[in-house]
Design a protein around this motif. Structure first.
Motif, PDB file in Angstrom:
ATOM      1  N   SER B  61       0.784  -1.259  -0.051  1.00  0.00           N
ATOM      2  CA  SER B  61      -0.062   0.017  -0.017  1.00  0.00           C
ATOM      3  C   SER B  61       0.794   1.129  -0.017  1.00  0.00           C
ATOM      4  N   SER B  62       2.064   1.017  -0.091  1.00  0.00           N
ATOM      5  CA  SER B  62       2.991   2.228  -0.176  1.00  0.00           C
ATOM      6  C   SER B  62       2.777   3.071  -1.363  1.00  0.00           C
ATOM      7  N   GLN B  63       2.727   4.542  -0.833  1.00  0.00           N
ATOM      8  CA  GLN B  63       2.397   5.752  -1.925  1.00  0.00           C
ATOM      9  C   GLN B  63       3.606   5.939  -2.586  1.00  0.00           C
ATOM     10  N   ARG B  64       4.667   5.301  -2.538  1.00  0.00           N
ATOM     11  CA  ARG B  64       5.990   5.557  -2.750  1.00  0.00           C
ATOM     12  C   ARG B  64       6.801   4.396  -3.775  1.00  0.00           C
ATOM     13  N   PRO B  65       5.909   4.344  -5.198  1.00  0.00           N
ATOM     14  CA  PRO B  65       6.651   3.631  -5.995  1.00  0.00           C
ATOM     15  C   PRO B  65       7.993   3.490  -6.390  1.00  0.00           C
ATOM     16  N   THR B  66       8.622   4.792  -6.267  1.00  0.00           N
ATOM     17  CA  THR B  66      10.029   5.049  -6.520  1.00  0.00           C
ATOM     18  C   THR B  66      11.062   4.179  -5.668  1.00  0.00           C
ATOM     19  N   VAL B  67      10.481   3.830  -4.226  1.00  0.00           N
ATOM     20  CA  VAL B  67      11.147   3.175  -3.313  1.00  0.00           C
ATOM     21  C   VAL B  67      11.111   1.755  -3.644  1.00  0.00           C
ATOM     22  N   ASP B  68      12.553   1.259  -3.615  1.00  0.00           N
ATOM     23  CA  ASP B  68      12.441  -0.216  -4.088  1.00  0.00           C
ATOM     24  C   ASP B  68      12.283  -1.179  -2.676  1.00  0.00           C
ATOM     25  N   PHE B  69      11.319  -1.743  -2.577  1.00  0.00           N
ATOM     26  CA  PHE B  69      10.948  -2.766  -1.501  1.00  0.00           C
ATOM     27  C   PHE B  69      11.162  -4.024  -1.764  1.00  0.00           C
ATOM     28  N   SER B  70      11.633  -4.358  -2.925  1.00  0.00           N
ATOM     29  CA  SER B  70      11.565  -5.769  -3.470  1.00  0.00           C
ATOM     30  C   SER B  70      12.400  -6.595  -2.667  1.00  0.00           C
TER      31      SER B  70
HETATM   32  K   LIG Z   1       6.707   1.198  -3.123  1.00  0.00           K
END
Ligand SMILES: [K+]
Lengths: 21, 147
Positions: B61-70
């Motif tokens: 649900s993170s609003q930060r798709p630029t952050v790589d949580f892979s």
């Molecule tokens: K994200």
């Protein structure tokens, strides 16, 4: 099967908050 | 101010008070939605608190798709035994010690012992504590214990 340790867990790290405080 | 919240967050982390850390991270996010450090702290604190489901839903649900949580996502999926999805999440990641260890653990659960053993052989020079436990386990399971 033999037990495998969860060694990847040790790489789940908090970010440095040094410059946020 | 947000600096005081981060100070509090940091103290909870140092004391391994992970549920409290999640609450303070949420306070930061209520003031600064999408704050990368706060999201990362929340996700890691949830994983340390063994709340894998919530860690994964926080990432998703993170609003930060630029952050790589892979890597975190792959780890959570591995913990949920969603192994194919975990592999997919790792694919976008640069190969490093952490991703290689996780990949080897996923391959072990998938029964892909030769690929698993290959990774442990590549990691041998990295001097990772207890690596030989997993390496030997994969060799035994592969029927290659003489190695
Ligand atoms: K994200």
């Amino acid at each position: 099967n033999p037990i495998v340790l969860d060694l990847a867990y040790n790489f789940i790290d908090f970010p440095s908050l040094e410059n946020r405080m | 101010p947000i600096e005081d919240l981060f100070d509090s967050l940091n103290k909870h982390i140092q004391r391994s008070e992970f549920e409290q850390a999640v609450k303070v991270a949420d306070q930061v996010l209520s003031i600064a939605p999408g704050d990368e450090d706060a999201i990362r702290c929340k996700v890691v604190a949830l994983i340390r608190a063994d709340d894998i489901d919530k860690a994964l839903s926080t990432i998703q649900s993170s609003q930060r798709p630029t952050v790589d949580f892979s890597f975190f996502k792959a780890y959570c999926l591995y913990r949920q035994n969603k192994l194919d999805e975990a592999v997919q999440s790792l694919k976008s990641q640069e190969r490093n010690i952490a991703t290689m260890l996780l990949e080897s653990q996923i391959l072990y659960r998938l029964g892909k012992m030769d690929a698993c053993i290959d990774i442990y052989q590549k990691l041998q020079k990295s001097k990772i504590e207890s690596l030989e436990i997993n390496s030997v386990a994969s060799l035994i399971t592969a029927g290659r214990s003489s190695e």
